[in-house]
Structure formats: structure tokens, C-alpha cells
Scaffold this motif. Structure first.
Motif, mmCIF file in Angstrom:
data_model
loop_
_atom_site.group_PDB
_atom_site.id
_atom_site.type_symbol
_atom_site.label_atom_id
_atom_site.label_comp_id
_atom_site.label_asym_id
_atom_site.label_seq_id
_atom_site.Cartn_x
_atom_site.Cartn_y
_atom_site.Cartn_z
ATOM 1 N N ARG A 133 0.840 -1.208 0.000
ATOM 2 C CA ARG A 133 0.000 0.000 0.000
ATOM 3 C C ARG A 133 0.876 1.261 0.000
ATOM 4 N N ALA A 134 1.932 1.266 0.777
ATOM 5 C CA ALA A 134 2.831 2.430 0.842
ATOM 6 C C ALA A 134 3.523 2.662 -0.505
ATOM 7 N N LEU A 135 3.966 1.584 -1.157
ATOM 8 C CA LEU A 135 4.580 1.721 -2.485
ATOM 9 C C LEU A 135 3.561 2.284 -3.475
ATOM 10 N N ALA A 136 2.353 1.751 -3.455
ATOM 11 C CA ALA A 136 1.304 2.221 -4.364
ATOM 12 C C ALA A 136 1.023 3.706 -4.142
ATOM 13 N N GLN A 137 0.961 4.125 -2.898
ATOM 14 C CA GLN A 137 0.707 5.528 -2.564
ATOM 15 C C GLN A 137 1.809 6.414 -3.141
ATOM 16 N N LYS A 138 3.049 6.010 -2.956
ATOM 17 C CA LYS A 138 4.178 6.802 -3.464
ATOM 18 C C LYS A 138 4.178 6.859 -4.988
ATOM 19 N N LEU A 139 3.920 5.729 -5.634
ATOM 20 C CA LEU A 139 3.868 5.719 -7.095
ATOM 21 C C LEU A 139 2.738 6.613 -7.602
ATOM 22 N N ALA A 140 1.573 6.505 -6.985
ATOM 23 C CA ALA A 140 0.427 7.315 -7.411
ATOM 24 C C ALA A 140 0.713 8.805 -7.246
ATOM 25 N N GLU A 141 1.422 9.165 -6.208
ATOM 26 C CA GLU A 141 1.757 10.571 -5.961
ATOM 27 C C GLU A 141 2.826 11.089 -6.921
ATOM 28 N N LYS A 142 3.816 10.274 -7.199
ATOM 29 C CA LYS A 142 5.021 10.743 -7.902
ATOM 30 C C LYS A 142 5.010 10.558 -9.415
ATOM 31 N N LEU A 143 4.238 9.587 -9.927
ATOM 32 C CA LEU A 143 4.242 9.368 -11.374
ATOM 33 C C LEU A 143 3.510 10.515 -12.072
ATOM 34 N N PRO A 144 4.086 11.048 -13.132
ATOM 35 C CA PRO A 144 3.396 12.124 -13.849
ATOM 36 C C PRO A 144 2.153 11.610 -14.573
ATOM 37 N N ALA A 145 1.202 12.501 -14.774
ATOM 38 C CA ALA A 145 -0.016 12.146 -15.501
ATOM 39 C C ALA A 145 0.349 11.583 -16.865
ATOM 40 N N GLY A 146 -0.400 10.573 -17.289
ATOM 41 C CA GLY A 146 -0.164 9.948 -18.580
ATOM 42 C C GLY A 146 0.902 8.869 -18.552
ATOM 43 N N SER A 147 1.399 8.527 -17.359
ATOM 44 C CA SER A 147 2.439 7.497 -17.272
ATOM 45 C C SER A 147 1.895 6.133 -17.650
ATOM 46 N N LEU A 148 2.725 5.379 -18.346
ATOM 47 C CA LEU A 148 2.428 3.998 -18.714
ATOM 48 C C LEU A 148 3.301 3.107 -17.840
#
Length: 140
Positions: free
Chosen positions: A9-24
Motif C-alpha cells: 500500500r505504501a509503495l502504491a501511494q508513493k507511485l500514485a503521488e510521484k508518477l506524472p499524468a499519462g504514465s504507462l
């Protein structure tokens, strides 16, 4: 190393916050590695409050979130992953907040971030591998 669901869950939260919009994002690893669980937690991190399931048979699930559309694709059953482009994958990229492809292959999706999950006993080893122009976000 992910030692628990809370680590995932913590990894998912960080990825969701940090990945720019439109990321694949390509989610790779064997059956049972936690790919769909990671998608579920990323959807929650973006504010989605419904159920998240694997799109193994439908191929594509869309989850509207307050931060934009999360697109979840499962390429497992496709003989040729290029079929996803014929199904409209490129139409999602400029509009979606994130596009997550389970079983995606980097040679088919050249500008992507691969999240490789490898079971090690009860834990999961995680590797973030950029392909093409994709960048690994700073997760610290």
C-alpha cells in the motif's frame, strides 16, 4: 522488499503521488506476485472507492478517480500485445492519470516504467525499471 500488504500500500501511494499524468506502467511478475493488489492500492491512493478486479477477460477496466482516469489493462491472454494499440491504448495515454498494464512487455511499450514483482518466500522483491523516456520517480 515488500514484507506486508501495508508495504505494498505504501509503495502504491508513493507511485500514485510521484508518477506524472499519462504514465504507462508495466506490472510484471509471475501469477500471484501481487500485480492486481498493487493496482487496487494505486486506485485507492488516487481516491477510487469501488472494487478493483483483474481485467483478465475484459482486457481493460477504467476507474474514474478525483485525480483522473486510472486505466487497468491485462495483456496476459493476448497473443500479440500490439493488439492493445488496435483497442485504443494510445487514446488513453494523453487523457488518463495512469495506465497500468499487467503482463506488459517493454519491447511493445517502449516508453514505460516497469514495476517487476518477484516473490521471495512470503515477501515481494520490487524493481523499478525505466524503458525509453520513462523515469523512475523519487520515492523517498
Amino acid at each position: 522488499m515488500l514484507r506486508s500488504l501495508e508495504d505494498t500500500r505504501a509503495l502504491a501511494q508513493k507511485l500514485a503521488e510521484k508518477l506524472p499524468a499519462g504514465s504507462l506502467v508495466l506490472l510484471t511478475g509471475p501469477v500471484g506476485a501481487g500485480k492486481t493488489t498493487l493496482v487496487k492500492f494505486m486506485a485507492e491512493a488516487l481516491g477510487f472507492r469501488g472494487g478493483v478486479t483483474s481485467p483478465t477477460y475484459t482486457l481493460i477496466h477504467e476507474y474514474p478517480t478525483p485525480q483522473g482516469l486510472l486505466v487497468h489493462i491485462d495483456a496476459y491472454r493476448l497473443e500479440e500485445q500490439e493488439e492493445l494499440y488496435r483497442l485504443g491504448l494510445e487514446d488513453y495515454l494523453p487523457e488518463a492519470r495512469l495506465v497500468l498494464v499487467e503482463w506488459g512487455r517493454p519491447e511493445v511499450f517502449p516508453d514505460s516504467l516497469e514495476v517487476r514483482l518477484t516473490p521471495v518466500g512470503e515477501e515481494r522483491q520490487v524493481e523499478l525499471i525505466p524503458h525509453g523516456r520513462a523515469q523512475v520517480p523519487r520515492l523517498a
